[in-house]
Design a protein around this motif. Structure first.
Motif, PDB file in Angstrom:
ATOM      1  N   LEU A   1       0.803  -1.222   0.000  1.00 29.00           N
ATOM      2  CA  LEU A   1       0.000   0.000   0.000  1.00 29.00           C
ATOM      3  C   LEU A   1       0.842   1.281   0.000  1.00 29.00           C
ATOM      4  CD1 LEU A   1      -2.614  -1.051   2.710  1.00 29.00           C
ATOM      5  CD2 LEU A   1      -3.068  -0.776   0.262  1.00 29.00           C
ATOM      6  N   MET A   2       2.050   1.200   0.505  1.00 26.97           N
ATOM      7  CA  MET A   2       2.804   2.423   0.820  1.00 26.97           C
ATOM      8  C   MET A   2       3.402   3.121  -0.399  1.00 26.97           C
ATOM      9  SD  MET A   2       6.386   0.996   2.385  1.00 26.97           S
ATOM     10  CE  MET A   2       7.705   0.393   1.294  1.00 26.97           C
ATOM     11  N   ASN A   3       3.652   4.431  -0.196  1.00 25.31           N
ATOM     12  CA  ASN A   3       4.489   5.215  -1.097  1.00 25.31           C
ATOM     13  C   ASN A   3       5.923   5.065  -0.580  1.00 25.31           C
ATOM     14  OD1 ASN A   3       5.995   7.152  -2.419  1.00 25.31           O
ATOM     15  ND2 ASN A   3       4.845   8.898  -1.584  1.00 25.31           N
ATOM     16  N   PRO A   4       6.822   4.480  -1.374  1.00 26.37           N
ATOM     17  CA  PRO A   4       8.182   4.202  -0.867  1.00 26.37           C
ATOM     18  C   PRO A   4       9.119   5.402  -0.901  1.00 26.37           C
ATOM     19  CG  PRO A   4       7.968   3.402  -3.102  1.00 26.37           C
ATOM     20  CD  PRO A   4       6.613   3.931  -2.714  1.00 26.37           C
ATOM     21  N   HIS A   5       8.600   6.562  -1.298  1.00 26.33           N
ATOM     22  CA  HIS A   5       9.452   7.758  -1.371  1.00 26.33           C
ATOM     23  C   HIS A   5       8.790   8.914  -0.603  1.00 26.33           C
ATOM     24  CE1 HIS A   5      11.808   5.657  -4.369  1.00 26.33           C
ATOM     25  NE2 HIS A   5      10.717   5.439  -5.087  1.00 26.33           N
ATOM     26  N   PRO A   6       8.685   8.790   0.703  1.00 26.68           N
ATOM     27  CA  PRO A   6       7.990   9.823   1.482  1.00 26.68           C
ATOM     28  C   PRO A   6       8.800  11.113   1.593  1.00 26.68           C
ATOM     29  CG  PRO A   6       8.987   8.222   2.952  1.00 26.68           C
ATOM     30  CD  PRO A   6       9.193   7.693   1.553  1.00 26.68           C
ATOM     31  N   VAL A   7       8.090  12.215   1.722  1.00 27.08           N
ATOM     32  CA  VAL A   7       8.714  13.501   2.037  1.00 27.08           C
ATOM     33  C   VAL A   7       8.995  13.510   3.537  1.00 27.08           C
ATOM     34  CG1 VAL A   7       8.403  15.998   2.070  1.00 27.08           C
ATOM     35  CG2 VAL A   7       7.478  14.646   0.179  1.00 27.08           C
TER      36      VAL A   7
ATOM     37  N   LEU B   1       6.294  24.032   6.044  1.00 19.90           N
ATOM     38  CA  LEU B   1       5.089  24.511   5.365  1.00 19.90           C
ATOM     39  C   LEU B   1       5.314  24.618   3.866  1.00 19.90           C
ATOM     40  CD1 LEU B   1       2.202  25.509   5.611  1.00 19.90           C
ATOM     41  CD2 LEU B   1       3.091  27.807   6.084  1.00 19.90           C
ATOM     42  N   ASP B   2       6.488  25.086   3.468  1.00 18.21           N
ATOM     43  CA  ASP B   2       6.819  25.148   2.036  1.00 18.21           C
ATOM     44  C   ASP B   2       6.781  23.756   1.410  1.00 18.21           C
ATOM     45  OD1 ASP B   2       7.139  27.880   2.082  1.00 18.21           O
ATOM     46  OD2 ASP B   2       9.317  27.814   2.290  1.00 18.21           O
ATOM     47  N   LEU B   3       7.318  22.762   2.117  1.00 18.70           N
ATOM     48  CA  LEU B   3       7.313  21.384   1.611  1.00 18.70           C
ATOM     49  C   LEU B   3       5.889  20.849   1.476  1.00 18.70           C
ATOM     50  CD1 LEU B   3      10.202  19.429   3.403  1.00 18.70           C
ATOM     51  CD2 LEU B   3      10.003  19.967   0.975  1.00 18.70           C
ATOM     52  N   ALA B   4       5.081  21.103   2.499  1.00 21.86           N
ATOM     53  CA  ALA B   4       3.701  20.615   2.478  1.00 21.86           C
ATOM     54  C   ALA B   4       2.923  21.209   1.307  1.00 21.86           C
ATOM     55  CB  ALA B   4       3.015  20.942   3.803  1.00 21.86           C
ATOM     56  N   ARG B   5       3.127  22.479   1.064  1.00 21.21           N
ATOM     57  CA  ARG B   5       2.438  23.134  -0.053  1.00 21.21           C
ATOM     58  C   ARG B   5       2.956  22.630  -1.392  1.00 21.21           C
ATOM     59  NH1 ARG B   5       2.701  29.152   2.700  1.00 21.21           N
ATOM     60  NH2 ARG B   5       0.595  29.148   3.628  1.00 21.21           N
ATOM     61  N   ALA B   6       4.275  22.486  -1.506  1.00 26.16           N
ATOM     62  CA  ALA B   6       4.864  22.062  -2.778  1.00 26.16           C
ATOM     63  C   ALA B   6       4.419  20.657  -3.166  1.00 26.16           C
ATOM     64  CB  ALA B   6       6.388  22.136  -2.699  1.00 26.16           C
ATOM     65  N   HIS B   7       4.294  19.765  -2.180  1.00 26.11           N
ATOM     66  CA  HIS B   7       3.941  18.370  -2.461  1.00 26.11           C
ATOM     67  C   HIS B   7       2.458  18.082  -2.248  1.00 26.11           C
ATOM     68  CE1 HIS B   7       8.089  16.881  -2.978  1.00 26.11           C
ATOM     69  NE2 HIS B   7       8.410  17.787  -2.078  1.00 26.11           N
ATOM     70  N   ARG B   8       1.718  19.119  -1.829  1.00 15.02           N
ATOM     71  CA  ARG B   8       0.273  18.995  -1.612  1.00 15.02           C
ATOM     72  C   ARG B   8      -0.049  17.854  -0.654  1.00 15.02           C
ATOM     73  NH1 ARG B   8      -2.480  20.214  -7.578  1.00 15.02           N
ATOM     74  NH2 ARG B   8      -1.467  22.229  -7.875  1.00 15.02           N
ATOM     75  N   ILE B   9       0.614  17.881   0.497  1.00 13.29           N
ATOM     76  CA  ILE B   9       0.403  16.877   1.524  1.00 13.29           C
ATOM     77  C   ILE B   9       0.027  17.564   2.828  1.00 13.29           C
ATOM     78  CG2 ILE B   9       1.880  15.100   0.519  1.00 13.29           C
ATOM     79  CD1 ILE B   9       4.181  16.072   2.197  1.00 13.29           C
TER      80      ILE B   9
END
Length: 309
Positions: free
Chosen positions: A255-261, A273-281
């Motif tokens: 099930l997993m995404n093997p390349h997490p931020v 916050l910049d990372l969350a916005r850039a990756h939409r997570i």
């Protein structure tokens, strides 16, 4: 007024030369304090400069010229640098500070629009301010010259901070309050950890993954290697929906995404916050820099609250 201020800044930019860099070097290498002085609007500019330098890690203070003449000259001592500001260069109450600095071996810098003034002749270094129309209804009221003076001080502060390798983490230490301090807080101070951390083993059945995401309430869970404890992937609500039809027959690894931020504990809330916005997570795991094991989780709502506050 705006045109006069712009003209003043252009003239200042075009007149600056090697003297600015030399003065910045002396300020950067100052072992004592940087003492700023001035009267009237120049005094207000001097106060602002002292506050800016202090916020950038250089001990600085404002010394009122009138107070200095009545006993406060003792606030200056060897190792300090005096920065005296007077557009005319003839402010009588400032001159005793220059005399005292020279007699005490204290380096002095003058900011003035007149290179032939008494202030300029007494100082070790002179930074020239532009001469022009102040922009107000009465030409003698300091306006454009004050803008230029403050800008010159900011230019010096930027050069000194750069020379001393002043960083955002240094600013966070010196500025713990307000929005700046909140945005520069390391994520280790914001993250959810311990029992609140959503984690499953790599071989956990799909039903266990669903229970972990549901019970922890972050819409995500980390997947860890059973042997090393390393974070090897994440499963989100979206991953569950995409695999809904087979959720009972697959495990976390499938099930997993093997390349997490991910984030490191020292990285800032602003960067998160910049990372969350850039990756939409909506959530990011914080990992140990040595073992890559998950040690926390930062949530988008917490990051937005910090940014807004």
């Amino acid at each position: 007024m705006f045109d006069s201020a712009v003209d003043s800044l252009v003239a200042l930019r075009d007149s600056l030369g090697a003297e600015l860099l030399i003065v910045a070097r002396h300020l950067a290498e100052c072992k004592g304090r940087i003492v700023f002085t001035g009267m009237g609007k120049s005094g207000i500019a001097a106060r602002k400069m002292a506050a800016t330098f202090a916020s950038l890690g250089k001990p600085a203070l404002f010394l009122h010229a009138a107070d200095a003449a009545h006993g406060d000259l003792g606030k200056m001592c060897g190792g300090d640098v005096l920065v005296a500001i007077s557009v005319s260069g003839e402010t009588r109450s400032i001159l005793p500070l220059l005399h005292y600095a020279r007699d005490s071996g204290i380096l002095s810098v003058a900011m003035t629009a007149r290179l032939d003034s008494s202030l300029a002749r007494q100082a070790d270094y002179v930074l020239e301010l532009p001469v022009g129309h102040e922009g107000g209804p009465i030409a003698s009221v300091p306006m454009a010259s004050t803008v230029a003076t403050i800008t010159l001080g900011d230019a010096l502060a930027a050069l000194v901070a750069n020379r001393n390798s002043f960083s955002a983490s240094d600013l966070a230490v010196l500025h713990p309050g307000g929005r700046i301090g909140q945005k520069l807080r390391p994520v280790r101070l914001l993250m959810h950890a311990g029992a609140r951390l959503p984690l499953v083993a790599s071989d956990a059945p799909g039903s266990v993954v669903v229970d972990e995401i549901t019970s922890k309430g972050f819409g995500i869970t980390g997947v860890v290697d059973a042997a090393s404890g390393e974070l090897i992937g994440v499963v989100s609500d979206g991953d569950l929906r995409r695999n809904l039809a087979r959720i009972g027959t697959v495990d976390a690894t499938t099930l997993m995404n093997p390349h997490p931020v991910t984030l490191l504990p020292h990285e800032t809330a602003d960067h998160a916050l910049d990372l969350a916005r850039a990756h939409r997570i909506t959530a990011i795991f914080v990992t140990d820099p040595a073992s890559a094991a998950p040690v926390g989780l930062v949530d988008l709502q917490d990051l937005l609250r910090v940014s807004i506050d």
